[in-house]
Design a protein around this motif. Structure first.
Motif, PDB file in Angstrom:
ATOM      1  N   ARG A  25       0.853   3.514   5.849  1.00 58.73           N
ATOM      2  CA  ARG A  25      -0.014   2.450   6.368  1.00 58.73           C
ATOM      3  C   ARG A  25      -0.785   1.788   5.221  1.00 58.73           C
ATOM      4  O   ARG A  25      -0.836   0.567   5.117  1.00 58.73           O
ATOM      5  CB  ARG A  25      -0.980   3.027   7.403  1.00 58.73           C
ATOM      6  N   ASP A  26      -1.376   2.597   4.361  1.00 63.76           N
ATOM      7  CA  ASP A  26      -2.111   2.056   3.219  1.00 63.76           C
ATOM      8  C   ASP A  26      -1.194   1.238   2.309  1.00 63.76           C
ATOM      9  O   ASP A  26      -1.566   0.169   1.842  1.00 63.76           O
ATOM     10  CB  ASP A  26      -2.756   3.178   2.406  1.00 63.76           C
ATOM     11  N   PHE A  27       0.011   1.736   2.055  1.00 64.60           N
ATOM     12  CA  PHE A  27       0.947   1.040   1.181  1.00 64.60           C
ATOM     13  C   PHE A  27       1.286  -0.346   1.726  1.00 64.60           C
ATOM     14  O   PHE A  27       1.202  -1.342   1.000  1.00 64.60           O
ATOM     15  CB  PHE A  27       2.231   1.862   1.020  1.00 64.60           C
ATOM     16  N   TYR A  28       1.669  -0.432   2.982  1.00 62.66           N
ATOM     17  CA  TYR A  28       2.078  -1.725   3.532  1.00 62.66           C
ATOM     18  C   TYR A  28       0.894  -2.669   3.741  1.00 62.66           C
ATOM     19  O   TYR A  28       1.048  -3.878   3.656  1.00 62.66           O
ATOM     20  CB  TYR A  28       2.913  -1.545   4.806  1.00 62.66           C
ATOM     21  N   GLN A  29      -0.296  -2.105   3.940  1.00 61.88           N
ATOM     22  CA  GLN A  29      -1.469  -2.963   4.098  1.00 61.88           C
ATOM     23  C   GLN A  29      -2.018  -3.411   2.743  1.00 61.88           C
ATOM     24  O   GLN A  29      -2.253  -4.597   2.533  1.00 61.88           O
ATOM     25  CB  GLN A  29      -2.560  -2.245   4.887  1.00 61.88           C
ATOM     26  N   TYR A  30      -2.212  -2.487   1.822  1.00 57.74           N
ATOM     27  CA  TYR A  30      -2.911  -2.805   0.589  1.00 57.74           C
ATOM     28  C   TYR A  30      -1.991  -3.118  -0.598  1.00 57.74           C
ATOM     29  O   TYR A  30      -2.350  -3.929  -1.441  1.00 57.74           O
ATOM     30  CB  TYR A  30      -3.880  -1.689   0.223  1.00 57.74           C
ATOM     31  N   THR A  31      -0.835  -2.475  -0.671  1.00 63.64           N
ATOM     32  CA  THR A  31       0.078  -2.741  -1.777  1.00 63.64           C
ATOM     33  C   THR A  31       0.965  -3.944  -1.483  1.00 63.64           C
ATOM     34  O   THR A  31       1.045  -4.862  -2.282  1.00 63.64           O
ATOM     35  CB  THR A  31       0.938  -1.499  -2.090  1.00 63.64           C
ATOM     36  N   GLU A  95       2.289 -11.606  -8.085  1.00 63.22           N
ATOM     37  CA  GLU A  95       2.531 -10.377  -7.312  1.00 63.22           C
ATOM     38  C   GLU A  95       3.079  -9.282  -8.215  1.00 63.22           C
ATOM     39  O   GLU A  95       2.696  -8.128  -8.097  1.00 63.22           O
ATOM     40  CB  GLU A  95       3.482 -10.636  -6.142  1.00 63.22           C
ATOM     41  N   LYS A  96       3.968  -9.648  -9.127  1.00 66.01           N
ATOM     42  CA  LYS A  96       4.495  -8.666 -10.087  1.00 66.01           C
ATOM     43  C   LYS A  96       3.353  -8.088 -10.915  1.00 66.01           C
ATOM     44  O   LYS A  96       3.233  -6.867 -11.068  1.00 66.01           O
ATOM     45  CB  LYS A  96       5.536  -9.309 -10.989  1.00 66.01           C
ATOM     46  N   THR A  97       2.502  -8.941 -11.421  1.00 65.27           N
ATOM     47  CA  THR A  97       1.360  -8.513 -12.229  1.00 65.27           C
ATOM     48  C   THR A  97       0.430  -7.618 -11.407  1.00 65.27           C
ATOM     49  O   THR A  97      -0.028  -6.572 -11.888  1.00 65.27           O
ATOM     50  CB  THR A  97       0.597  -9.734 -12.765  1.00 65.27           C
ATOM     51  N   ARG A  98       0.149  -8.019 -10.170  1.00 65.54           N
ATOM     52  CA  ARG A  98      -0.746  -7.240  -9.303  1.00 65.54           C
ATOM     53  C   ARG A  98      -0.163  -5.864  -9.026  1.00 65.54           C
ATOM     54  O   ARG A  98      -0.848  -4.837  -9.141  1.00 65.54           O
ATOM     55  CB  ARG A  98      -0.983  -7.982  -7.991  1.00 65.54           C
ATOM     56  N   LEU A  99       1.123  -5.818  -8.660  1.00 66.59           N
ATOM     57  CA  LEU A  99       1.769  -4.541  -8.345  1.00 66.59           C
ATOM     58  C   LEU A  99       1.783  -3.609  -9.554  1.00 66.59           C
ATOM     59  O   LEU A  99       1.431  -2.434  -9.450  1.00 66.59           O
ATOM     60  CB  LEU A  99       3.185  -4.778  -7.825  1.00 66.59           C
ATOM     61  N   GLU A 100       2.174  -4.136 -10.698  1.00 61.24           N
ATOM     62  CA  GLU A 100       2.199  -3.309 -11.909  1.00 61.24           C
ATOM     63  C   GLU A 100       0.794  -2.850 -12.288  1.00 61.24           C
ATOM     64  O   GLU A 100       0.609  -1.735 -12.783  1.00 61.24           O
ATOM     65  CB  GLU A 100       2.857  -4.073 -13.051  1.00 61.24           C
ATOM     66  N   GLY A 101      -0.207  -3.691 -12.009  1.00 63.17           N
ATOM     67  CA  GLY A 101      -1.592  -3.340 -12.296  1.00 63.17           C
ATOM     68  C   GLY A 101      -2.119  -2.181 -11.481  1.00 63.17           C
ATOM     69  O   GLY A 101      -3.068  -1.514 -11.879  1.00 63.17           O
TER      70      GLY A 101
END
Length: 142
Positions: A25-31, A95-101
């Motif tokens: 749930r956290d992954f799909y909501q926040y990531t 989004e790439k930058t955010r995810l890697e961050g």
């Protein structure tokens, strides 16, 4: 047997059985950034897209342990390849930058022949997630 593709209007739902519902749930909501929609006793729903004919396009997450012995319909594990969510090309790099961050390992790919660019990464239970965007700079169909 032939089907009439005109009856399909949009994706209705993708449903996943989860070993760790809270982490998923956290992954799909926040990531991933999906909009939380509804909570259930045994799971939850995230809105993916607009309603069609009264049915909201959703991702459903369900606690695998809720049904005693549940292993999926007809198999022990799902043959799911990946989940793809469409985004705007203008958002792909950020989004790439955010995810890697936030520590997510991201793989970039161009879908030559479709004019799509994509980011692939894993959710907490190993399912592959794709963020995909139309990019006229990627060669499309001939």
């Amino acid at each position: 047997m032939e089907s009439d593709p005109k009856v399909i209007r949009t994706l209705g739902e993708v449903a996943l059985r989860c070993d760790d519902l809270a982490a998923m749930r956290d992954f799909y909501q926040y990531t991933v950034g999906l909009e939380f929609w509804q909570d259930l006793e045994v799971g939850c729903f995230f809105r993916i897209g607009p309603d069609y004919g009264g049915h909201t396009q959703v991702l459903g997450l369900f606690d695998r342990s809720y049904l005693d012995g549940y292993r999926g319909v007809g198999q022990e594990r799902s043959p799911l390849d990946h989940l793809a969510f469409t985004i705007d090309i203008a958002d792909l790099e950020s989004e790439k930058t955010r995810l890697e961050g936030i520590g997510v390992q991201v793989i970039e790919k161009e879908h030559v022949g479709f004019s799509w660019r994509a980011l692939f990464f894993k959710d907490p239970e190993g399912n592959t997630v794709e963020l995909v965007a139309y990019d006229p700079g990627v060669p499309g169909p001939e």
